[in-house]
Design an enzyme around this catalytic site. Structure first.
Site, short mmCIF file in Angstrom:
data_model
loop_
_atom_site.label_atom_id
_atom_site.label_comp_id
_atom_site.label_asym_id
_atom_site.label_seq_id
_atom_site.Cartn_x
_atom_site.Cartn_y
_atom_site.Cartn_z
N LYS A 1 -4.22 3.80 -2.55
CA LYS A 1 -5.40 4.57 -2.95
C LYS A 1 -4.92 5.79 -3.73
CE LYS A 1 -8.55 2.44 -0.28
NZ LYS A 1 -7.81 1.17 -0.47
N MET B 1 -6.23 8.15 11.05
CA MET B 1 -7.00 8.69 9.91
C MET B 1 -7.94 9.81 10.35
SD MET B 1 -7.91 5.11 7.95
CE MET B 1 -8.18 4.15 9.43
N ASP C 1 0.84 -1.19 0.00
CA ASP C 1 0.00 0.00 0.00
C ASP C 1 0.88 1.25 0.00
OD1 ASP C 1 0.72 0.36 2.64
OD2 ASP C 1 -1.10 -0.56 3.44
#
Ligand code: SAH
Length: 282
Positions: free
Chosen positions: A84, A198, A62
């Site tokens: 992402k 986050m 990731d």
């Protein structure tokens, strides 16, 4: 006429384990390794993570995994980023699960490399379930999660006698502009450290909810951006000042609220473990 056999017991390219009936099937079974890469500093990788990475055929990683760590994989290993992305196609979790299973079925050693620990807000559990459902062998190697690195860098313990009897890791991820749906009353308890992953973009609503639920605005707070990396930044503030401090940072970052954060030291990457190791060797 007897077949030729070399000293390792190979005959006609097959490993002989005790007669023709015990021949090893061609194409060994592959496996998936869910590996925690730690918070960024390569020296915070576990020895086990390093060993597995050095044997990888495929590394599926990731966006939080640094180049320095990826470079520890063999040059011939295939590297696939499933980070992402805002503009380009991002892999869905289903696509990632299918990719891991498919590579393992080709007989490959698949390393699924994740920032921090695979089981702390890393969706490692879903990948493990997908492997189990497909009958693919799956192993998990834990990593140093960001909260532990942030506390260590700042010199602030997440639990501390008399100041923090418990620590809770929560996700601050929520629909844009909204506070996440959390148990605010329990997070507002005093003598308790709350680590928010986050949560940077939601710092204002998160701080407001905690104060509404009764946590004092004067409670010490710490934000650590890029923990354990050369660009680490630590801001010491209070719960009341959290939103303003967060607005100056862009992440990845943790918000940490709790009385024990009174020990936290602001600053940059001067306390990096890797720097200490270099100095000790000099
Ligand atoms: N599995 C990871 C967490 C993934 S969720 C772990 O165990 O650490 C992603 C969030 O983790 C980021 O938004 C940020 O809040 C936090 N994070 C990851 N690496 C970080 C780092 N080096 N410094 C600060 N926060 C980090």
């Amino acid at each position: 006429m007897p077949q030729r056999r070399d000293r390792s017991g190979r005959r006609d390219g097959l490993v002989v384990l005790g007669g023709a009936s015990a021949r090893k099937a061609p194409g060994p079974a592959g496996a998936v390794w869910l590996v925690g890469a730690g918070p960024g500093d390569p020296e915070l990788l576990t020895i086990k993570a390093l060993k597995v990475l050095q044997r990888a055929d495929v590394v599926v990683h990731d966006g939080l995994v640094t180049e320095e760590i990826l470079d520890l994989a063999p040059a011939a290993a295939r590297r696939i980023s499933v980070a992402k992305r805002k503009s380009r196609h991002s892999y869905s979790q289903d696509e990632i699960n299918r990719m891991l299973v498919a590579f393992a079925r080709e007989g490959l050693m698949v390393v699924r490399l994740k920032g921090g620990d695979p089981f702390i807000f890393g969706r490692g559990g879903e990948e493990l379930e997908a492997c189990r459902a497909a009958g693919v062998e799956c192993h998990v190697i834990p990593g140093v999660t960001a909260a532990l690195a942030a506390g260590a860098s700042a010199g602030a313990p997440l639990t501390h006698r008399g100041a923090a009897q418990a620590v809770t890791f929560v996700t601050g991820h929520a629909a844009s502009g909204k506070a996440p749906d959390l148990d605010w009353a329990s997070l507002a308890r005093a003598n308790h450290t709350v680590v928010i992953y986050m949560g940077l973009s939601q710092a204002a609503p998160i701080a407001a909810r905690l104060m509404e639920a009764g946590r004092a605005g004067a409670t010490p707070a710490l934000i650590v951006e890029n923990a354990s990396r050369p660009d680490e930044r630590r801001v010491v503030t209070t719960l009341a000042g959290l939103a303003e401090a967060a607005a100056a940072l862009s992440g990845p970052a943790l918000l940490i609220v709790g009385e024990a954060m009174a020990l936290a030291q602001a600053g940059g990457a001067e306390s990096l473990v890797s720097d200490l190791v270099r100095e000790a060797r000099a």
